[in-house]
Design a protein around this motif. Structure first.
Motif, PDB file in Angstrom:
ATOM      1  N   VAL A 168       0.848  -1.184   0.000  1.00  0.00           N
ATOM      2  CA  VAL A 168       0.000   0.000   0.000  1.00  0.00           C
ATOM      3  C   VAL A 168       0.888   1.239   0.000  1.00  0.00           C
ATOM      4  O   VAL A 168       1.854   1.330   0.774  1.00  0.00           O
ATOM      5  N   TYR A 181       0.888   5.815  -0.709  1.00  0.00           N
ATOM      6  CA  TYR A 181       0.048   6.965  -0.389  1.00  0.00           C
ATOM      7  C   TYR A 181       0.456   8.186  -1.217  1.00  0.00           C
ATOM      8  O   TYR A 181       1.616   8.354  -1.575  1.00  0.00           O
ATOM      9  N   ARG A 193     -10.314   8.169   2.248  1.00  0.00           N
ATOM     10  CA  ARG A 193      -9.367   8.221   1.130  1.00  0.00           C
ATOM     11  C   ARG A 193      -9.974   7.523  -0.086  1.00  0.00           C
ATOM     12  O   ARG A 193     -10.847   6.676   0.028  1.00  0.00           O
ATOM     13  N   THR A 216      -9.204   4.873  -2.977  1.00  0.00           N
ATOM     14  CA  THR A 216      -8.302   3.731  -3.181  1.00  0.00           C
ATOM     15  C   THR A 216      -8.350   3.295  -4.632  1.00  0.00           C
ATOM     16  O   THR A 216      -9.429   3.181  -5.222  1.00  0.00           O
ATOM     17  N   HIS A 217      -7.168   3.053  -5.188  1.00  0.00           N
ATOM     18  CA  HIS A 217      -7.085   2.561  -6.561  1.00  0.00           C
ATOM     19  C   HIS A 217      -5.998   1.494  -6.621  1.00  0.00           C
ATOM     20  O   HIS A 217      -4.900   1.684  -6.092  1.00  0.00           O
ATOM     21  N   VAL A 218      -6.305   0.379  -7.262  1.00  0.00           N
ATOM     22  CA  VAL A 218      -5.383  -0.751  -7.318  1.00  0.00           C
ATOM     23  C   VAL A 218      -4.661  -0.770  -8.655  1.00  0.00           C
ATOM     24  O   VAL A 218      -5.290  -0.838  -9.718  1.00  0.00           O
ATOM     25  N   GLU A 238      -1.243  -0.906  -4.206  1.00  0.00           N
ATOM     26  CA  GLU A 238      -2.536  -0.255  -3.971  1.00  0.00           C
ATOM     27  C   GLU A 238      -2.263   1.168  -3.521  1.00  0.00           C
ATOM     28  O   GLU A 238      -1.482   1.395  -2.594  1.00  0.00           O
ATOM     29  N   LEU A 239      -2.882   2.119  -4.196  1.00  0.00           N
ATOM     30  CA  LEU A 239      -2.634   3.523  -3.907  1.00  0.00           C
ATOM     31  C   LEU A 239      -3.812   4.114  -3.147  1.00  0.00           C
ATOM     32  O   LEU A 239      -4.958   4.011  -3.583  1.00  0.00           O
ATOM     33  N   HIS A 240      -3.501   4.745  -1.995  1.00  0.00           N
ATOM     34  CA  HIS A 240      -4.502   5.452  -1.216  1.00  0.00           C
ATOM     35  C   HIS A 240      -4.285   6.950  -1.395  1.00  0.00           C
ATOM     36  O   HIS A 240      -3.218   7.473  -1.061  1.00  0.00           O
ATOM     37  N   THR A 281      -5.312  10.839  -0.584  1.00  0.00           N
ATOM     38  CA  THR A 281      -6.012  11.820   0.232  1.00  0.00           C
ATOM     39  C   THR A 281      -6.378  12.991  -0.676  1.00  0.00           C
ATOM     40  O   THR A 281      -5.514  13.565  -1.340  1.00  0.00           O
ATOM     41  N   LYS A 329     -12.105   9.055  -9.905  1.00  0.00           N
ATOM     42  CA  LYS A 329     -12.529   8.720  -8.540  1.00  0.00           C
ATOM     43  C   LYS A 329     -12.313   9.909  -7.599  1.00  0.00           C
ATOM     44  O   LYS A 329     -13.160  10.208  -6.756  1.00  0.00           O
TER      45      LYS A 329
END
Length: 355
Positions: free
Chosen positions: A237, A239, A298, A300-302, A307-309, A311, A344
């Motif tokens: 993960v 960010y 947040r 979230t995109h995979v 996996e990117l979170h 803000t 998103k």
């Protein structure tokens, strides 16, 4: 390697007869028995279908072939126009390679795709599978075409219990043993269709399968257990911050650097990607010194490898000098040319602070 041997005719004949009756009608395909298809359409569809479903690809394929009906037309297109048309399809390195390949074909091959696997492998973005698929489907030459659907069919046909991905070389060798010379393109597409519609990942329909009589896994009642897959390591993960900057009914979009994540795509201003969340009172990558409000939660995109979170911060210029960029009306049209990740984020920003 399983000891069982299957004569190619015991697979090809019933499978092709089934394909003649039951093939999927797809906009890039020639009719069964045509022995060849338009190389441009085959290539374009195969690039689009990498890591993407047929249902998702069809509208993109139809848009591309209407706007750029030949490889020469695509080669002459502006980078930004092609990247915008690709937005939402994902895996954006494919779009950059698409342009590079189109230009290589137009400039180095007189606008004609080469007909051999070896020559095709020399083009940008074309790997072993795509080269084999173009050779068989577009030129009717024998080639061993192995995608995920074919791997599943062959793993069950020969009851290969070695897990993927280590079983890939063995599955390709086995596919080679059953691949005929005649109707090479139809055979490749028949194997793909069989995997997509009958020999499905879950609940394979062995009762209607045209090659069930030759299938070792069906005979042993283990078809739904194959192919086995090695356990995947957890996806890391990461960010980042993303910024929705407004000014009198417009939002700021920026062109991302040509290399790296979402390279060359239009997007929202964004920080560098980090291994841990950033403090709310810091705004690395922000496009302006203004008061930023943070949405709760947040986005979230995979991606393939992580996996990117995100803000999401919203801000308004409020008299501050307008930074350079692509300012768009803050409505649904703003998201039209954006990758899904930024769509998103815009949706999220609209929920916490109306446009």
């Amino acid at each position: 390697m399983p000891a069982k041997e299957i004569a190619p005719k015991h697979i090809a004949a019933p499978l092709l007869a089934w394909y003649d009756r039951s093939h999927r009608r797809l906009p890039w395909r020639a009719p069964p028995g045509a022995n060849a298809a338009d190389p441009y359409r085959v290539w374009l569809s195969e690039i689009m279908l990498q890591q993407t479903t047929v249902a998702a690809v069809i509208p993109y394929f139809e848009h591309f072939t209407t706007r750029w009906p030949t490889v020469e037309a695509l080669a002459a297109a502006e980078d930004g126009d092609v990247l915008a048309a690709w937005a939402g399809l994902g895996y954006y390195a494919r779009a950059r390679n698409l342009l590079a390949c189109a230009r290589a074909v137009a400039e180095g091959h007189g606008g004609h795709f080469p007909s051999t696997e070896e020559a095709l492998l020399g083009l940008p973005g074309i790997g072993a599978y795509t080269a084999a698929a173009i050779t068989a489907i577009a030129f009717g030459e024998r080639a061993v075409v192995v995608d995920g659907n074919v791997e599943r069919v062959v793993a069950r046909l020969f009851a290969v219990e070695e897990p993927l991905p280590s079983a890939k070389p063995a599955l390709r060798t086995l596919t080679d043993t059953i691949t005929p010379t005649a109707r090479a393109g139809d055979f490749a597409q028949a194997m793909m269709d069989l995997g997509a519609t009958v020999c499905r990942p879950r609940s394979p329909d062995c009762l209607v399968c045209p090659i069930a009589d030759s299938c070792d896994a069906a005979r042993r009642g283990i078809a739904d257990l194959l192919p086995k897959k090695a356990q995947k390591a957890p996806r890391p993960v990461r960010y980042a911050n993303v910024y929705v900057l407004r000014d009198r009914g417009e939002i700021l979009l920026v062109r991302r650097p040509p290399r790296g994540l979402l390279g060359g795509m239009l997007g929202l201003p964004m920080s560098e990607i980090a291994d841990a969340p950033m403090a709310d009172n810091t705004h690395p990558g922000a496009p302006a010194l203004t008061r930023w409000s943070r949405g709760e939660g947040r986005v979230t995109h995979v991606f393939t490898h992580f996996e990117l979170h995100l803000t999401v911060f919203s801000g308004d210029l409020s008299g501050i000098t307008k930074p350079a960029g692509d300012w768009r009306a803050a409505d649904e049209s703003a998201a039209r040319d954006l990758p899904t990740l930024f769509r998103k984020a815009l949706d999220f920003a609209a929920c916490v602070d109306d446009f």
